[in-house]
Write a protein that holds these residues in place. Sequence first.
Motif, PDB file in Angstrom:
ATOM      1  N   UNK A 173      42.513  37.630  51.348  1.00 28.48           N
ATOM      2  CA  UNK A 173      43.605  36.872  50.523  1.00 28.48           C
ATOM      3  C   UNK A 173      44.596  37.925  50.270  1.00 28.48           C
ATOM      4  N   UNK A 175      47.023  39.214  46.843  1.00 29.01           N
ATOM      5  CA  UNK A 175      47.099  38.992  45.523  1.00 29.01           C
ATOM      6  C   UNK A 175      48.368  39.519  45.156  1.00 29.01           C
ATOM      7  N   UNK A 186      46.705  38.643  35.368  1.00 26.85           N
ATOM      8  CA  UNK A 186      46.742  37.452  36.312  1.00 26.85           C
ATOM      9  C   UNK A 186      47.440  37.866  37.616  1.00 26.85           C
ATOM     10  N   UNK A 187      47.008  37.133  38.743  1.00 28.08           N
ATOM     11  CA  UNK A 187      47.558  37.347  39.794  1.00 28.08           C
ATOM     12  C   UNK A 187      47.801  36.035  40.825  1.00 28.08           C
ATOM     13  N   UNK A 188      48.885  36.169  41.370  1.00 31.65           N
ATOM     14  CA  UNK A 188      49.038  34.952  42.390  1.00 31.65           C
ATOM     15  C   UNK A 188      48.417  35.235  43.656  1.00 31.65           C
ATOM     16  N   UNK A 189      47.759  34.318  44.353  1.00 27.31           N
ATOM     17  CA  UNK A 189      46.801  34.664  45.599  1.00 27.31           C
ATOM     18  C   UNK A 189      47.484  33.570  46.537  1.00 27.31           C
ATOM     19  N   UNK A 190      47.397  34.438  47.715  1.00 24.62           N
ATOM     20  CA  UNK A 190      48.043  33.596  48.793  1.00 24.62           C
ATOM     21  C   UNK A 190      46.918  33.642  50.113  1.00 24.62           C
ATOM     22  N   UNK A 191      46.760  32.606  50.571  1.00 27.77           N
ATOM     23  CA  UNK A 191      46.025  32.708  51.951  1.00 27.77           C
ATOM     24  C   UNK A 191      46.560  33.711  53.010  1.00 27.77           C
ATOM     25  N   UNK A 194      48.333  32.419  56.501  1.00 21.24           N
ATOM     26  CA  UNK A 194      49.597  31.398  56.721  1.00 21.24           C
ATOM     27  C   UNK A 194      50.980  32.112  56.388  1.00 21.24           C
ATOM     28  N   UNK A 196      54.506  32.437  55.292  1.00 26.03           N
ATOM     29  CA  UNK A 196      55.437  31.520  54.336  1.00 26.03           C
ATOM     30  C   UNK A 196      56.844  32.028  54.615  1.00 26.03           C
ATOM     31  N   UNK A 204      56.492  29.906  45.210  1.00 27.41           N
ATOM     32  CA  UNK A 204      55.081  29.884  44.731  1.00 27.41           C
ATOM     33  C   UNK A 204      54.891  31.018  43.537  1.00 27.41           C
ATOM     34  N   UNK A 205      55.683  32.195  43.551  1.00 27.45           N
ATOM     35  CA  UNK A 205      55.682  33.008  42.492  1.00 27.45           C
ATOM     36  C   UNK A 205      56.515  32.472  41.409  1.00 27.45           C
ATOM     37  N   UNK A 254      35.816  41.150  48.273  1.00 29.78           N
ATOM     38  CA  UNK A 254      34.637  40.698  48.239  1.00 29.78           C
ATOM     39  C   UNK A 254      34.192  39.711  49.442  1.00 29.78           C
ATOM     40  N   UNK A 255      34.973  39.142  50.221  1.00 29.26           N
ATOM     41  CA  UNK A 255      34.568  38.350  51.130  1.00 29.26           C
ATOM     42  C   UNK A 255      33.481  39.231  52.160  1.00 29.26           C
ATOM     43  N   UNK A 256      32.443  38.552  52.302  1.00 29.62           N
ATOM     44  CA  UNK A 256      31.330  39.045  53.472  1.00 29.62           C
ATOM     45  C   UNK A 256      31.802  39.149  54.524  1.00 29.62           C
TER      46      UNK A 256
ATOM     47  N   UNK B 571      42.808  36.400  36.048  1.00 25.77           N
ATOM     48  CA  UNK B 571      43.346  34.996  36.201  1.00 25.77           C
ATOM     49  C   UNK B 571      43.836  35.027  37.888  1.00 25.77           C
ATOM     50  N   UNK B 572      43.591  34.153  38.695  1.00 27.41           N
ATOM     51  CA  UNK B 572      44.151  34.132  39.973  1.00 27.41           C
ATOM     52  C   UNK B 572      44.964  32.971  40.093  1.00 27.41           C
ATOM     53  N   UNK B 573      46.251  33.098  40.502  1.00 28.38           N
ATOM     54  CA  UNK B 573      47.064  31.879  40.687  1.00 28.38           C
ATOM     55  C   UNK B 573      47.094  31.383  42.091  1.00 28.38           C
ATOM     56  N   UNK B 575      49.527  29.132  44.257  1.00 23.44           N
ATOM     57  CA  UNK B 575      50.377  28.186  44.302  1.00 23.44           C
ATOM     58  C   UNK B 575      50.462  27.378  45.629  1.00 23.44           C
ATOM     59  N   UNK B 581      43.056  26.973  49.073  1.00 19.89           N
ATOM     60  CA  UNK B 581      41.912  27.794  49.452  1.00 19.89           C
ATOM     61  C   UNK B 581      41.545  28.400  48.044  1.00 19.89           C
ATOM     62  N   UNK B 585      35.671  34.906  45.528  1.00 16.37           N
ATOM     63  CA  UNK B 585      34.227  34.640  45.952  1.00 16.37           C
ATOM     64  C   UNK B 585      33.431  35.286  44.809  1.00 16.37           C
TER      65      UNK B 585
END
Lengths: 768, 1095
Positions: A173, A175, A186-191, A194, A196, A204-205, A254-256, B571-573, B575, B581, B585
């Motif tokens: 991801x 962040x 706090x963080x904004x997370x993006x896939x 994808x 954008x 989104x931010x 952390x993703x396996x 915190x994880x935002x 948007x 998703x 994890x």
Amino acid sequence: MMTTYLEFIQQNEERDGVRFSWNLWPSSRLEATRMVVPLACLLTPLKERLDLPPVQYEPVFCSRPTCKAALNPLCQVDYQAKLWACNFCFQRNQFPPAYAGISEVNQPAELMPQFSTIEYVVQRGPQAPLIFLYVVDTCLEEDDLQALKESLQMSLSLLPPEALVGLITFGRMVQVHELSCEGISKSYVFRGTKDLTAKQIQDMLGLSKPAMPMQQARPAQPQAHPFVSSSFLQPVHKIDMTLTDLLGELQRDPWPVTQGKRPLRSTGVALSIAVGLLEGTFPNTGARIMLFTGGPPTQGPGMVVGDELKVPIRSWHDIEKDNARFMKKATKHYETLAHRTASNGHCIDIYACALDQTGLLEMKCCTNLTGGHMVMGDSFNTSLFKQTFQRIFSKDFNGDFRMAFGATLEVKTSRELKVAGAIGPCVSLNVKGPCVSENELGVGGTSQWKICSLDPTSTLGIYFEVINQHNAPIPQGSRGAIQFVTQYQHSSTQKRIRVTTIARNWADVQSQLQLIEAAFDQEAAAVLMARLGVFRAESEEGPDVLRWLDRQLIRLCQKFGQYTKEDPTSFRLSDAFSLYPQFMFHLRRSPFLQVFNNSPDESSYYRHHFARQDLTQSLIMIQPILYSYSFHGPPEPVLLDSSSILADRILLMDTFFQIVIYLGETISQWQKAGYQNMPQYENFKHLLQAPLDDAQEILQARFPMPRYVHTEHGGSQARFLLSKVNPSQTHNNLYAWGQETGAPILTDDVSLQVFMDHLKKLAVSSAS
Amino acid sequence: MNVNQSAPPVPPFGQPQPVYPGYHQSSYGGQPGPAAPPTSYGTYNGPGPGYQQTPPLGMSRAPPSTGAPPTSTAQAPCGQAAYGQLGQGDIQNGPSSSTVPTQRLPGSQPFGSPLAPAVSQPAALQHYGPPPTSAQVTAQLAGMQISGAMAPAPPSAGLGYGPPTLLASASGSFSNSGPYGSYPQGQAPPVSQAQGHPGVQPPQRSAPPLASNFTSPTSGGPRMPSMTGSLPPGQGFGAPPMSQPNHVSSPPQALPPGTQMTGPQGPPPPMHSLQQPGYQLQQNGSFGPGRGPQPNYGTPYSGAPTFGSQPGPPQPLPPKRLDPDAIPSPIQVIEDDRNNRGSEPFVTGVRGQVPPLVTTNFLVKDQGNASPRYIRCTSYNIPCTSDMAKQAQVPLAAVIKPLAKLPPEEASPYVVDHGESGPLRCNRCKAYMCPFMQFIEGGRRFQCCFCSCVNDVPPQYFQHLDHTGRRVDAYDRPELSLGSYEFLATVDYCKNNKFPSPPAFIFMIDVSYNAIRTGLVRLLCEELKSLLDYLPREGGAEESAIHVGFVTYNKVLHFYNVKSSLAQPQMMVVSDVADMFVPLLDGFLVNVNESRAVITSLLDQIPEIFADTRETETVFAPVIQAGMEALKAAECAGKLFLFHTSLPIAEAPGKLKNRDDRKLINTDKEKTLFQPQTGVYQTLAKECVAQGCCVDLFLFPNQYVDVATLSVVPQLTGGSVYKYACFQVENDQERFLSDLRRDVQKIVGFDAVMRVRTSTGIRAVDFFGAFYMSNTTDVELAGLDANKTVTVEFKHDDRLNEESGALLQCALLYTSCAGQRRLRIHNLALNCCTQLADLYRNCETDTLINYMAKFAYRGVLNSPVKTVRDTLITQCAQILACYRKNCASPSSAGQLILPECMKLLPVYLNCVLKSDVLQPGAEVTTDDRAYVRQLVTSMDVAETNVFFYPRLLPLTKSPIESTTEPPAVRASEERLSNGDIYLLENGLNLFLWVGASVQQGVVQSLFNVPSFSQITTGLSVLPILDNPLSKKVRGLIDSLRAQRARYMKLTVVKQEDKLEMLFKNFLVEDKSLSGGESYVDFLCHMHKEIRQLLS
């Protein structure tokens, strides 16, 4: 004469940061073409000038809209009428009111000859702080990540306190971390898969939100800078503790990652978000996006390789076979990003530390088009990375960072000339004008380029075309002029403009060939030709480029050599050209044009640096320097030749990318025997130490840090040396065997001697 | 109601006979007086022979009633003479008896053993009748006879319940004739009689009998009734015992006209006189018995019939108004069942037994069939052929509550571990080993009781058989001796062939402006801090295996990393709501104890972080998607707790529009209000189910939120929806917190698949409840808790066999809250019949209503509400008409005759028809309807029972010292006395109604204000006062709340107050403002329908 020219060249370089291939200019288009090496220069726009304090006022520009050249020492001035004539367009201009007191004895600096290069500090637009946006890969090994975290934490103390910093981390991801001193982080997370659009990212931010609906009171300072304030970019002094903690708590992705897979790394999206973030918040303000990555992008837009380990990342072989399935798409992605970044005036640095490739081939445009740094290492936990990174934040004698942002380089030429293009860390601004040539060399079709980030050594190759027609002779004694106007954001956040105006005499080739020959700068010419070659190599097949280079060389030799037709032995070159073929020989073997034994990433890395270093460094890259240390005398430069590899010598080779210390066979044996530890052999100890000290000196100054190799006769790393020297002795020329001097190189490459023989033969041949 | 006298059916009764015995014991005995039964039996015995004739009636519980009716005439004549006489006396009896006898014999034989067994197990006896004791036998015989005699009686489906009562009733009914006389005497009846008489008095000779009748009713409580009185309402059901007084009052005048009811009273006499004794009587019987134990009915009816006949035809008009006391009373039926069946444990060893009513407290002993707590059926006797089933129109359905909570006295199902080989199953139909499997060939093979396939017994499972063919270890193995048990599942039963990880709970909290403003977020976060210590755990586990995670959201989602190693949560935002998703994890789902400090810190900070939010828009589908993805990423099943406030209008998948439109009500488009606006949620639900992600939704709307759409996912994933309209911390805190606590703490099974297997001949064809089905057989439940119920409908595939009966096996594969994969098996054997009367005698109206309500509530999705209502009415009419046609003794068409077991069908059905979903009042919102609709979908029988027919408890009638719940009264305004205080509850709402002339002392001690006028209307909490009345009332409220799955918010309503309108909505026997018919009117309506069908 020679001496004069050498001095002249050196003087010009020191004062203006300019080296021309020709210092006397052929006066017609036809003749210029026949000179083979184009009229071109290497320009170091921000060459460090200890003796050049900037003046605190605005430059005066020519009033003709299509010209706008700056007032310079070459202009004719009518002190009485307070008029000046532009030396490019001959427009007569009124001096501005501030110049009312001007007179022959009271000249402004820009009219003084010693100020052919002058720097102005101008007050224009809002001052924006420097911005550093860290984009950090978390798919790293634990110790790598730890080292990187420490480097980043350390860097906070090096940043100017007012600078804004931001942090984006990515793995599977992406962040975007909000930096504020209170509450939970706090963080904004993006896939990571994808892509954008900038708008989506900003939405989104929460950057595109107009104002808080309830916020009725107008901001206290209506003229506050127009940038959207953002919690993602905060002044270092405010949040350095928070950010230090944040970095401290940064965990590996952390993703396996299952056996046989690569971690999913969303570099493409991370960069895209970083670009989008800055685009939405601080357009046209100096900003560095610093990407730290430990492997290739494996998912999403910009992916370079799949996550299956059994499928290796593309090699040159794959690329030639058109078998690199992600390359084109990824390259396109990064190119789009690079162009966006460049048009926003931001730059992207890539720090890629991994044992395998990391996709620099695809991502190179991000740095190449924006003036960012590209650093390649094996691990973040190496001094190579750590010191290189630290050096980014080095300061000059004024205590200013050696970096400048958002520069625009404008080239103006007198009428006989047009500018054909530039090669260097720049993008075209697509400004057409009367001095833009239709023939492109490098990035052409414009008279202005954007260089989003540059430092005092950043150097561009700028190519010109003489357009004066043969039948319109230029009056004797007249000079051609070129003006470089570089506007940039200084690291102190000031806006500055540096103006360099140079002029050279025209010469008639027919009558003054000797003079022109003497005014040939073979070093500059070699580098400029090499840049052209490398530039071509990015888009053409390797062999084609080599053939082109060879043809140019042969033509040059035909033009300027002295020989009897069909008699190779009669071939001679004057001193001004004597080294040129040798440069070309080494260039042909260099990693800039040879991809054999280099990964695509390595090639991209080498080419990146080649296209931006100044002349000296470029020459080192083309033809490494070899020093020899012995008991026979002081260290001496020796031929880059296998014959220089002797048992009782220590060799120090500088290839720019590597510093190799090589102990000859005997020396090595002595060292193993421990003589250096015996008091009575102190001189041996000193001998061993000498190259180390010298290497240290080079290491101190070089950016990026070269790989430091300490090896000895028979050592595996001796290959670094053996691959560079001219293979004058190989297993093929048997006569060399058994000789006491030198070491044979096991290679099928031709040696310089063979190369020269062929060259002579072809040069004198009337067939060509 | 069935009361029918018609003898014809009698034969059928024969079978029932055995039942009778049983009934006798429990039931009627009760009426007379608990003690009485024996005596009664005695008496019966005596009469034995005579009874035999009569017994037929008894058969159906109500038999008596039927029997009775006839008696009316007989009664008089016979007086107390032997029952036999009565029976005989009746013409009908005569014929019937003749038939009967034969039948009885058979019946008895089958039961054969009856004699012996009977005694030991009353219940069992009832059915099979095997009681050992001679007395019983006789009793049985008597019953048999009765039934026989009363052929019609049998119809008194009522018997089902009545069994116990039956006897009494039977006797009672008969008593009309003679028996009563005897009973009455013994018991208190006199009084009642007196009462009853008053009204009745008029009756002539019948009078005496009547009297007796009454008494019986009173004593018996149960009423049965059948009503009818043709036009007139002949219903004369003897009013329930309780009602008696009422009756008395009302009857006096009304009665006469009404005739219907209270047959006992006056009417009877006339009837007799007027009509031909025989028939009339019968008719009466049908009515009269109404409630009372059927027997009573019998009698009363007998009287009634007469009335009916007389008044009915002749005086149609006057009857217009039925006497409410004369029609079957739910209260009476419940009371009777409680009295008759509450004391003995219900032993499940015998096939096809009808269990006590859901309103009765009873213990269950598992002896091979699943407890009624797990499975209840609409009928325990299934018609052998589909033709019969079609004729009767009685839906064959089972209401299954696989994880039902048992009272502490009953052991929860044993867990059987068969090791690596896993549970033993039939190779062909995959049914699990159960007590009905037949071991053959010395135990080396077994024949599947479902598909008859012969399977090898694996060596490790081999065991020798004893001389009866049972395995000698049968009693050591739960799967061979119990109706319900569990198997440990092997890895083959797990997703991806991996044992499941422990499940997780994810709390997803709306933090938009509304949620913050109402204080919800702060309240919730505060509560969660302590609530997390009470996550469900299995057995004696020290800490729950369940992991927890937290998400907050408005139009974006905030995930929290609460990893124990962090000093502060992160915190994880996210948007990107269009493509949701899970951003992390590790650290999202954590062990509560390990991460306690971080979690506490998080819960402290959430209200602060969003304290100043101005964000009013929310998303919804992405939230669920996120939770589901989180579980997927963690590879576990689990549950999402969503706390949501508003219509999700932010730009995102699942975005909704406000499409509420009251104008659509009563149009063909009304159904769209119940349908989801978008298919997004169904798709999402499907994914959730595949992941084992159950969604519980707590809604706090201020306005329309489109419950119909929002509840799609909870509904399809086996979750629950809670709605707190206009939530305010001060008013709703207790309700919300209580619901939340229960919801979080309740034991849940995850990732469940339920399969109902049946023996050859029937097949599960339709399913109702909160679940998802991807094929036609497997009920998939992402989550399943103890309250969730699945109603399954069966249809015939083939002919059934009376001898082998029908078997159901419900197998539920689920993951326990500790992460153990298990199979829970429930087995149930049912009887099959070739006579419709048997069907009607073994029905359960409550279950039937549960099915019909769910059927109708699903129907509104696709059909106009009116069509749905009409369908219900038609089906009900068909059921009753079929009974009348095939099982009741011939009687005047003007008479309404109801089967004993179904005598409450009309009243309950009317409640369903009047419910908010099917007939909304003006104040009922679209959301309310959708909410109720989905609630009902997963209700069990007890919940639907009280939901549709609320309990109304007078608080000051009974002595203050009495610790038991006061007896309920019927839900009608007429029953409210303005000097009294009442509690009304329906499982969701709780009202305290205060009469205008309640004594000041009472007001003071309950409300701490000096007068009625000073009571705050709408009060939701009673002051805590230290006086007996206050304590008692508050105690009662607490105990009512404890009985229900959801916390019922109290509303104090004063008589004549504005709020009273709301309250009156729940008085379901009255005409409703929205146009719902009153009970009496509906009964007439129903009667009309039936007559139409019959003509």
